[in-house]
Design an enzyme around this catalytic site. Structure first.
Site, PDB file in Angstrom:
ATOM      1  CB  ALA A  10       8.157  -7.822 -18.194  1.00  8.22           C
ATOM      2  CB  ALA A  11      11.125 -12.951 -18.448  1.00  5.03           C
ATOM      3  NE  ARG A  16      21.194  -5.027 -13.019  1.00  4.52           N
ATOM      4  CZ  ARG A  16      21.851  -5.035 -14.619  1.00  4.52           C
ATOM      5  NH1 ARG A  16      22.525  -3.994 -14.464  1.00  4.52           N
ATOM      6  NH2 ARG A  16      20.788  -5.239 -15.422  1.00  4.52           N
ATOM      7  CG  ASP A 103      14.270  -2.646 -16.944  1.00  2.00           C
ATOM      8  OD1 ASP A 103      14.434  -1.562 -18.736  1.00  2.00           O
ATOM      9  OD2 ASP A 103      15.373  -2.470 -17.310  1.00  2.00           O
ATOM     10  CD  GLU A 155      24.624  -4.637 -23.338  1.00  2.00           C
ATOM     11  OE1 GLU A 155      24.143  -4.198 -22.486  1.00  2.00           O
ATOM     12  OE2 GLU A 155      23.977  -4.103 -24.348  1.00  2.00           O
ATOM     13  CE  LYS A 351     -16.618   0.625   9.866  1.00  4.33           C
ATOM     14  NZ  LYS A 351     -16.446  -0.905  10.961  1.00  4.33           N
ATOM     15  CG  ASN A 377     -23.472  19.682  18.066  1.00  3.19           C
ATOM     16  OD1 ASN A 377     -22.519  18.959  18.052  1.00  3.19           O
ATOM     17  ND2 ASN A 377     -22.921  20.751  17.993  1.00  3.19           N
ATOM     18  CG  ASN A 386     -18.379  -0.252  15.614  1.00  3.56           C
ATOM     19  OD1 ASN A 386     -17.570   0.258  16.442  1.00  3.56           O
ATOM     20  ND2 ASN A 386     -17.779  -0.108  14.606  1.00  3.56           N
ATOM     21  CE1 TYR A 387     -15.806  -7.577  16.096  1.00  3.69           C
ATOM     22  CE2 TYR A 387     -14.171  -6.698  17.073  1.00  3.69           C
ATOM     23  CZ  TYR A 387     -15.227  -7.193  16.735  1.00  3.69           C
ATOM     24  OH  TYR A 387     -14.333  -8.235  15.871  1.00  3.69           O
TER      25      TYR A 387
END
Ligand code: UD1
Ligand code: MG
Length: 457
Positions: A10-11, A16, A103, A155, A351, A377, A386-387
């Site tokens: 994975a180095a 590409r 990969d 290759e 939220k 309801n 709220n802020y």
């Protein structure tokens, strides 16, 4: 069974890909490629797993954590050189080492295990996993001799015209006799078109030494895609997506348009759920039976209860109970807890709020940092204020409260049990139980005003 070890490569930067992100961290169905690989390896009874990482790939370490050991490859001098970095862990140990590239995210544990078993049964020193592709462009070709034995891997960039015609490719997965592997790697040269130390050269070295080199050809060629650019990444995504969707369909989930449904690998879906077109479900989401999700909905890291409907809406990091109706066009933001029987209607944003059983927020509201009781309801257009620009405050709406349309509830504030708020109110003080609060200027009617005005004009 011999001792089993694994090395994950994975180095490589993945030039590409043309990306800031390390190649193996590019996600397929939301999970980094290298994590797919590590997950699939985890069923192989490994004694040790070593992942080869490059400079600046701390993110790979962060992603995989303690599941693997790491070896650093300072300079990317080729796949052979990369495996050599695991020397301090593995050199001289007796057993079998499986090498997999980070990969190749589509490889399944089954195929890896078949290769391992094949290698052990054959008593081979090297086994390579190969597959036959209609378009082998870019892959290393498997060159066999007149007895059909594997002779070497060439290759693409080093292959002759004749060799390029070979459609059996090296998938980049191998099992090696571990002692042979590290011994042979010392003899690999970089005398090739890319000036790299190629891992596949270990095969020819073993062959020259008269050792047993064999190939195991998987019929599942789709699994073997190596992702080197974004075109291959999109192909892998497609295949993985189809694989995941098919598994859910086999488990009793109806997916109306499986080509346009995106489900992450960790998502759990119970039977008799229906997923409508254009829906994305990701992270650790759980969808309970008989729910209907979509069309065009996004569920992330959330639980959706039985028989709940989520239409054209977004739910993130939240919990939704049974028989809930959400949408169309609702947005449930993180840390919300929506109980059974609740209705969240069109253009409602919730939220970090708790909404208890059977309460309704049917239209055009913002409910933030709130605690809503049972059977409340909340009328159209209600806003929890709220802020204040610095801090967030909580709104409490107790059981059976009834909030009239277009009200502002300026937090911190509590609407007590069973209280009414008149439409158009801006509530700044708590409303006592079962009382009515009207917080708007009184209406004044000026009779005959229009006629008087017209006369003056
Ligand atoms: C490689 C194989 C090729 C095979 C193909 C299958 C070689 C020389 N070629 O080619 O025969 O058909 O995979 O997908 O092995 N890596 C390192 N360090 C390095 C170079 C690479 O860790 O110095 C890692 C990369 O991160 C990647 C893997 O090794 O995960 C394969 O490297 P890549 O450059 O993709 O090799 P391919 O050209 O695909
Ligand atoms: Mg590759």
């Amino acid at each position: 069974m011999s001792n089993r070890y694994a090395v994950v490569l994975a180095a490589g930067k993945g030039t590409r890909m043309k990306s800031k992100l390390y190649k193996v961290l590019h996600p397929v169905c939301g999970k980094p490629m290298v994590e797919h690989v590590v997950d699939q390896l985890s069923g192989l009874n490994l004694k040790e797993m070593i992942t080869i990482i490059g400079h600046g790939s701390d993110l790979v370490k962060e992603q995989l954590g303690e599941r693997t050991k790491y070896a650093l490859q300072e300079e990317q001098l080729g796949t052979g050189h990369a495996v050599q970095m695991a020397e301090s862990y593995l050199k001289g140990k007796e057993g079998t080492t499986i090498v997999v590239c980070g990969d190749t995210p589509l490889l399944t544990g089954d195929t890896l295990s078949e290769l391992m078993t094949f290698h052990e049964n054959e008593k081979a020193q090297v086994s390579v996993l190969t597959s036959k592709l209609d378009d082998p462009t870019g892959y290393g070709r498997v060159i066999r001799n007149e007895h059909n034995e594997v002779e070497k891997i060439v290759e693409h960039k080093d292959a002759s015209d004749e060799e390029l015609k070979v459609n059996e490719i090296n998938t980049g997965v191998y099992c090696f006799d571990n002692e042979l592997l590290f011994d042979a790697l010392d003899n690999v040269s970089n005398d090739n078109s890319q000036g790299e130390y190629y891992l596949p050269d270990v095969l020819s070295i073993a062959k020259e030494r008269g050792l047993k080199v064999v190939a195991y050809t998987t019929p599942n060629f789709e699994e073997t895609i190596g992702v080197n650019d974004r075109v291959a990444l999109a192909k892998a995504e497609r295949i993985m997506q189809r694989r995941i969707n098919e598994q859910h369909m086999r488990n009793g989930v109806s997916i109306i348009d499986f080509e346009n449904t995106y489900i992450g690998p960790e998502v759990e879906i119970e039977s008799d759920v229906t997923i409508e077109p254009g829906t994305k479900i990701s992270g650790n989401s759980v969808i309970k039976s008989d729910a209907i999700i979509g069309p065009n909905s996004e569920i992330k890291d959330s639980v959706i209860g039985e028989n709940t409907v989520v239409k054209q809406s977004v739910v993130a990091d939240s919990k939704v109970g049974q028989n809930v109706n959400i949408g169309p066009y609702a947005h449930i933001r993180p840390d919300s807890d929506i109980s059974n029987g609740v209705k969240i209607g069109n253009f409602v944003e919730v939220k970090k709020s708790v909404i208890d059983t059977n309460s309704k927020v049917s239209h055009l509201s913002y409910i933030g940092d709130a605690e809503v009781g049972k059977d409340a309801n909340i009328g159209c257009g209600t806003i929890t204020v709220n802020y204040d620009g610095t801090n967030k405050y909580k709104t409490v709406i107790e059981d059976e409260a009834f909030v009239g349309c277009n009200s502002n509830l300026v937090a911190p504030v509590t609407i007590k049990k069973g209280a009414y708020v008149a439409a158009g109110s801006t509530i700044t003080k708590d409303v006592p139980e079962k009382s009515l609060s009207i917080a708007r200027s009184r209406q004044e009617n000026k009779e005959g005003y229009v006629e008087r005005l017209k006369k003056r004009q």
